[in-house]
Motif scaffolding. Structure first.
Motif, PDB file in Angstrom:
ATOM      1  N   THR A  35       0.826  -1.190   0.000  1.00 49.09           N
ATOM      2  CA  THR A  35       0.000   0.000   0.000  1.00 49.09           C
ATOM      3  C   THR A  35       0.862   1.242   0.000  1.00 49.09           C
ATOM      4  OG1 THR A  35      -0.110  -0.006   2.401  1.00 49.09           O
ATOM      5  CG2 THR A  35      -1.840  -1.196   1.228  1.00 49.09           C
ATOM      6  N   ALA A  36       0.210   2.417   0.024  1.00 44.16           N
ATOM      7  CA  ALA A  36       0.920   3.685  -0.180  1.00 44.16           C
ATOM      8  C   ALA A  36       1.726   4.130   1.028  1.00 44.16           C
ATOM      9  CB  ALA A  36      -0.095   4.768  -0.555  1.00 44.16           C
ATOM     10  N   HIS A  37       1.771   3.337   2.094  1.00 51.22           N
ATOM     11  CA  HIS A  37       2.515   3.763   3.269  1.00 51.22           C
ATOM     12  C   HIS A  37       4.024   3.765   3.028  1.00 51.22           C
ATOM     13  CE1 HIS A  37       3.078   4.663   7.456  1.00 51.22           C
ATOM     14  NE2 HIS A  37       3.808   3.595   7.645  1.00 51.22           N
ATOM     15  N   ALA A  38       4.490   2.970   2.092  1.00 50.86           N
ATOM     16  CA  ALA A  38       5.925   2.908   1.810  1.00 50.86           C
ATOM     17  C   ALA A  38       6.425   4.253   1.298  1.00 50.86           C
ATOM     18  CB  ALA A  38       6.213   1.819   0.788  1.00 50.86           C
ATOM     19  N   ALA A  39       7.688   4.542   1.597  1.00 54.83           N
ATOM     20  CA  ALA A  39       8.285   5.815   1.193  1.00 54.83           C
ATOM     21  C   ALA A  39       8.818   5.722  -0.233  1.00 54.83           C
ATOM     22  CB  ALA A  39       9.404   6.179   2.155  1.00 54.83           C
ATOM     23  N   TYR A  40       8.985   6.888  -0.852  1.00 53.99           N
ATOM     24  CA  TYR A  40       9.476   6.970  -2.214  1.00 53.99           C
ATOM     25  C   TYR A  40      10.677   7.912  -2.264  1.00 53.99           C
ATOM     26  CZ  TYR A  40       4.851   5.044  -3.107  1.00 53.99           C
ATOM     27  OH  TYR A  40       3.735   4.264  -3.085  1.00 53.99           O
ATOM     28  N   ARG A  41      11.661   7.593  -3.114  1.00 55.40           N
ATOM     29  CA  ARG A  41      12.841   8.431  -3.239  1.00 55.40           C
ATOM     30  C   ARG A  41      12.772   9.225  -4.533  1.00 55.40           C
ATOM     31  NH1 ARG A  41      19.295   7.160  -3.981  1.00 55.40           N
ATOM     32  NH2 ARG A  41      18.712   7.013  -6.154  1.00 55.40           N
ATOM     33  N   ILE A  67       9.760  12.879   4.530  1.00 51.83           N
ATOM     34  CA  ILE A  67       9.959  12.199   5.811  1.00 51.83           C
ATOM     35  C   ILE A  67      11.434  11.880   6.054  1.00 51.83           C
ATOM     36  CG2 ILE A  67       7.637  11.218   5.861  1.00 51.83           C
ATOM     37  CD1 ILE A  67       8.894   8.545   4.968  1.00 51.83           C
ATOM     38  N   GLY A  68      12.291  12.127   5.067  1.00 52.64           N
ATOM     39  CA  GLY A  68      13.712  11.877   5.226  1.00 52.64           C
ATOM     40  C   GLY A  68      14.465  12.351   4.004  1.00 52.64           C
ATOM     41  N   ALA A  69      15.807  12.291   4.065  1.00 55.64           N
ATOM     42  CA  ALA A  69      16.614  12.819   2.972  1.00 55.64           C
ATOM     43  C   ALA A  69      17.995  12.187   3.002  1.00 55.64           C
ATOM     44  CB  ALA A  69      16.722  14.332   3.067  1.00 55.64           C
ATOM     45  N   GLY A  70      18.717  12.320   1.885  1.00 60.54           N
ATOM     46  CA  GLY A  70      20.085  11.857   1.800  1.00 60.54           C
ATOM     47  C   GLY A  70      20.844  12.663   0.768  1.00 60.54           C
ATOM     48  N   ALA A 110      21.122  14.850  -4.473  1.00 62.77           N
ATOM     49  CA  ALA A 110      20.154  14.925  -3.381  1.00 62.77           C
ATOM     50  C   ALA A 110      19.110  13.837  -3.540  1.00 62.77           C
ATOM     51  CB  ALA A 110      19.481  16.295  -3.353  1.00 62.77           C
ATOM     52  N   ALA A 111      18.645  13.305  -2.424  1.00 60.48           N
ATOM     53  CA  ALA A 111      17.549  12.337  -2.418  1.00 60.48           C
ATOM     54  C   ALA A 111      16.501  12.796  -1.416  1.00 60.48           C
ATOM     55  CB  ALA A 111      18.040  10.941  -2.049  1.00 60.48           C
ATOM     56  N   ALA A 112      15.263  12.937  -1.864  1.00 61.22           N
ATOM     57  CA  ALA A 112      14.139  13.254  -0.992  1.00 61.22           C
ATOM     58  C   ALA A 112      13.342  11.983  -0.752  1.00 61.22           C
ATOM     59  CB  ALA A 112      13.254  14.324  -1.630  1.00 61.22           C
ATOM     60  N   ILE A 113      13.199  11.588   0.508  1.00 62.68           N
ATOM     61  CA  ILE A 113      12.398  10.426   0.874  1.00 62.68           C
ATOM     62  C   ILE A 113      11.016  10.944   1.260  1.00 62.68           C
ATOM     63  CG2 ILE A 113      12.261   8.353   2.291  1.00 62.68           C
ATOM     64  CD1 ILE A 113      14.768   8.618   0.508  1.00 62.68           C
ATOM     65  N   GLY A 144      13.633  11.513   9.771  1.00 57.36           N
ATOM     66  CA  GLY A 144      14.696  11.905   8.868  1.00 57.36           C
ATOM     67  C   GLY A 144      15.677  12.838   9.548  1.00 57.36           C
ATOM     68  N   THR A 145      16.823  13.046   8.909  1.00 58.26           N
ATOM     69  CA  THR A 145      17.897  13.843   9.498  1.00 58.26           C
ATOM     70  C   THR A 145      18.419  14.861   8.495  1.00 58.26           C
ATOM     71  OG1 THR A 145      19.614  12.310   8.766  1.00 58.26           O
ATOM     72  CG2 THR A 145      18.594  11.868  10.905  1.00 58.26           C
ATOM     73  N   GLY A 146      19.193  15.803   9.002  1.00 62.66           N
ATOM     74  CA  GLY A 146      19.839  16.780   8.143  1.00 62.66           C
ATOM     75  C   GLY A 146      20.851  17.590   8.927  1.00 62.66           C
ATOM     76  N   PHE A 147      21.640  18.406   8.206  1.00 62.24           N
ATOM     77  CA  PHE A 147      22.658  19.224   8.849  1.00 62.24           C
ATOM     78  C   PHE A 147      23.039  20.351   7.909  1.00 62.24           C
ATOM     79  CE2 PHE A 147      24.950  16.439   6.091  1.00 62.24           C
ATOM     80  CZ  PHE A 147      26.057  17.153   5.665  1.00 62.24           C
ATOM     81  N   ASP A 148      23.718  21.351   8.465  1.00 69.45           N
ATOM     82  CA  ASP A 148      24.273  22.455   7.678  1.00 69.45           C
ATOM     83  C   ASP A 148      25.538  22.914   8.386  1.00 69.45           C
ATOM     84  OD1 ASP A 148      24.713  24.485   5.908  1.00 69.45           O
ATOM     85  OD2 ASP A 148      22.821  25.527   6.239  1.00 69.45           O
ATOM     86  N   LEU A 149      26.672  22.892   7.672  1.00 67.57           N
ATOM     87  CA  LEU A 149      27.963  23.210   8.272  1.00 67.57           C
ATOM     88  C   LEU A 149      28.478  24.556   7.800  1.00 67.57           C
ATOM     89  CD1 LEU A 149      29.815  19.778   7.950  1.00 67.57           C
ATOM     90  CD2 LEU A 149      28.461  20.644   9.877  1.00 67.57           C
ATOM     91  N   PRO A 150      29.215  25.263   8.654  1.00 65.09           N
ATOM     92  CA  PRO A 150      29.890  26.489   8.208  1.00 65.09           C
ATOM     93  C   PRO A 150      30.902  26.179   7.113  1.00 65.09           C
ATOM     94  CG  PRO A 150      29.878  26.320  10.610  1.00 65.09           C
ATOM     95  CD  PRO A 150      29.432  24.990  10.075  1.00 65.09           C
ATOM     96  N   ALA A 151      31.242  27.166   6.330  1.00 66.31           N
ATOM     97  CA  ALA A 151      32.195  26.986   5.234  1.00 66.31           C
ATOM     98  C   ALA A 151      33.527  26.452   5.760  1.00 66.31           C
ATOM     99  CB  ALA A 151      32.416  28.312   4.515  1.00 66.31           C
ATOM    100  N   GLY A 152      34.067  25.455   5.069  1.00 65.29           N
ATOM    101  CA  GLY A 152      35.370  24.920   5.403  1.00 65.29           C
ATOM    102  C   GLY A 152      35.387  23.854   6.472  1.00 65.29           C
ATOM    103  N   VAL A 153      34.226  23.492   7.030  1.00 67.38           N
ATOM    104  CA  VAL A 153      34.162  22.510   8.118  1.00 67.38           C
ATOM    105  C   VAL A 153      33.741  21.156   7.557  1.00 67.38           C
ATOM    106  CG1 VAL A 153      33.060  21.895  10.296  1.00 67.38           C
ATOM    107  CG2 VAL A 153      33.627  24.288   9.819  1.00 67.38           C
ATOM    108  N   PRO A 154      34.536  20.096   7.737  1.00 67.67           N
ATOM    109  CA  PRO A 154      34.160  18.769   7.239  1.00 67.67           C
ATOM    110  C   PRO A 154      33.238  18.039   8.215  1.00 67.67           C
ATOM    111  CG  PRO A 154      36.374  18.707   8.131  1.00 67.67           C
ATOM    112  CD  PRO A 154      35.911  20.135   8.245  1.00 67.67           C
ATOM    113  N   LEU A 155      32.409  17.159   7.679  1.00 65.21           N
ATOM    114  CA  LEU A 155      31.442  16.410   8.480  1.00 65.21           C
ATOM    115  C   LEU A 155      32.076  15.157   9.068  1.00 65.21           C
ATOM    116  CD1 LEU A 155      28.449  16.022   9.353  1.00 65.21           C
ATOM    117  CD2 LEU A 155      28.138  14.693   7.247  1.00 65.21           C
TER     118      LEU A 155
END
Length: 320
Positions: A35-41, A67-70, A110-113, A144-155
């Protein structure tokens, strides 16, 4: 706690009325495979060129909510950082930043879930000033999760909470001025510590072998073969093993995450990290396979004997 974006048109005042109907709808959906409850990318890729900073937006389809991202870097070769995955109501923006000496063309993906908007509450929470953790309200759970880093900062890490309460972003050093920001996409559901009867949040994890080579990649699989394919949250974390002969080890700045990407059918998440490339180093994650669904890597060797691992995380929307 700061509320950044409200997903849908729901307000906190309407939640009590919507909760009962939502619970019935979700329970009915969970026993009906397919059914439609499954997520789509939904996937989008930026231009493939030598621009030093670029971003791309992946957008949900009509009638869907995020509901999520990658995101990941293609052909970064250890010279391009994954700088941001910023979720919104129906889309996600992913940004990449190249080091000044990176001269090869590259792109960011980018992937939108997304899932059908069934009327249940969904919100995006932003970490408050001075904190690197975005926390979900007590009546919601992390999707889902996400982040935003200042310029020059590695994750160095994006770590979903084991109980489903939020997500924390990590960096190898504390930048001066602007601070890293974490994002949590929150939906109705039960925390892992909930003592009631029924489904609850679960975080999946897998860790690569210890080694010195770069890149290092790990795949996080769904737990059961007959699960609905709906992994929605991504995360990753780098662990550097200290040298026993060095009593005062320095922080490692040149290893960073450059991919946290769910596959198209929602059955697994691939997380990759890379060591900062020297001039003329071999290829990193992506390469010529970027147009496809998977990730691949070509051998290259690190420039020192640092031992490290990468751990991948994922949450599954249908666990709730």
């Amino acid at each position: 706690m700061s509320r950044g974006t409200t997903l849908g048109t729901h307000t906190r005042a309407r939640r009590a009325a919507a909760a009962t109907a939502a619970a019935v709808a979700v329970a009915a959906t969970l026993v009906l495979p397919g059914t439609a409850h499954a997520a789509y990318r939904h996937r989008a890729e930026s231009g493939y060129d030598t621009t030093s900073s670029k971003s791309v937006t992946a957008t949900c389809g009509p009638g869907e909510v995020l509901i999520g991202a990658g995101g990941r870097i293609r052909n970064g070769n250890g010279g391009v950082r994954l700088a941001a995955i910023v979720p919104g109501a129906t889309s996600v923006v992913v940004r990449g930043e190249a080091y000044p000496d990176h001269t090869e063309p590259w792109s960011v993906i980018a992937a939108a879930i997304c899932a059908p908007d069934d009327g249940t509450p969904r919100v995006v929470e932003i970490s408050p000033p001075g904190s690197r953790t975005a926390a979900c309200p007590a009546d919601l759970v992390l999707s889902g999760t996400g982040f935003d880093l200042p310029a020059g900062v590695p994750l160095a890490g994006l770590v979903p909470d084991a109980d489903g309460g939020g997500v924390t972003v990590r960096t190898a050093f504390q930048p001066v001025g602007a601070s890293p920001v974490a994002y949590a996409v929150c939906v109705e559901g039960n925390r892992a510590s909930w003592d009631g009867v029924g489904l609850r949040y679960k975080r999946f994890a897998a860790t690569s072998p210890v080694g010195t080579s770069s890149p290092r990649m790990v795949t996080v699989q769904r737990e059961w073969e007959d699960e609905f394919p709906s992994m929605s949250g991504v995360g990753g974390e780098i662990t550097v093993l200290p040298d026993p002969s060095d009593p005062f080890p320095a922080p490692v700045f040149d290893i960073f995450i450059d991919a946290m990407m769910p596959n198209d059918d929602g059955t697994r998440v691939t997380v990759a990290a890379v060591q900062r490339a020297a001039v003329a180093a071999g290829r990193s994650v992506g390469g010529a396979a970027a147009a496809g669904n998977g990730l691949r890597s070509l051998d290259r060797h690190s420039t020192d004997d640092t031992l490290w691992t990468v751990t991948g995380y994922s949450t599954d929307h249908d666990i709730y």
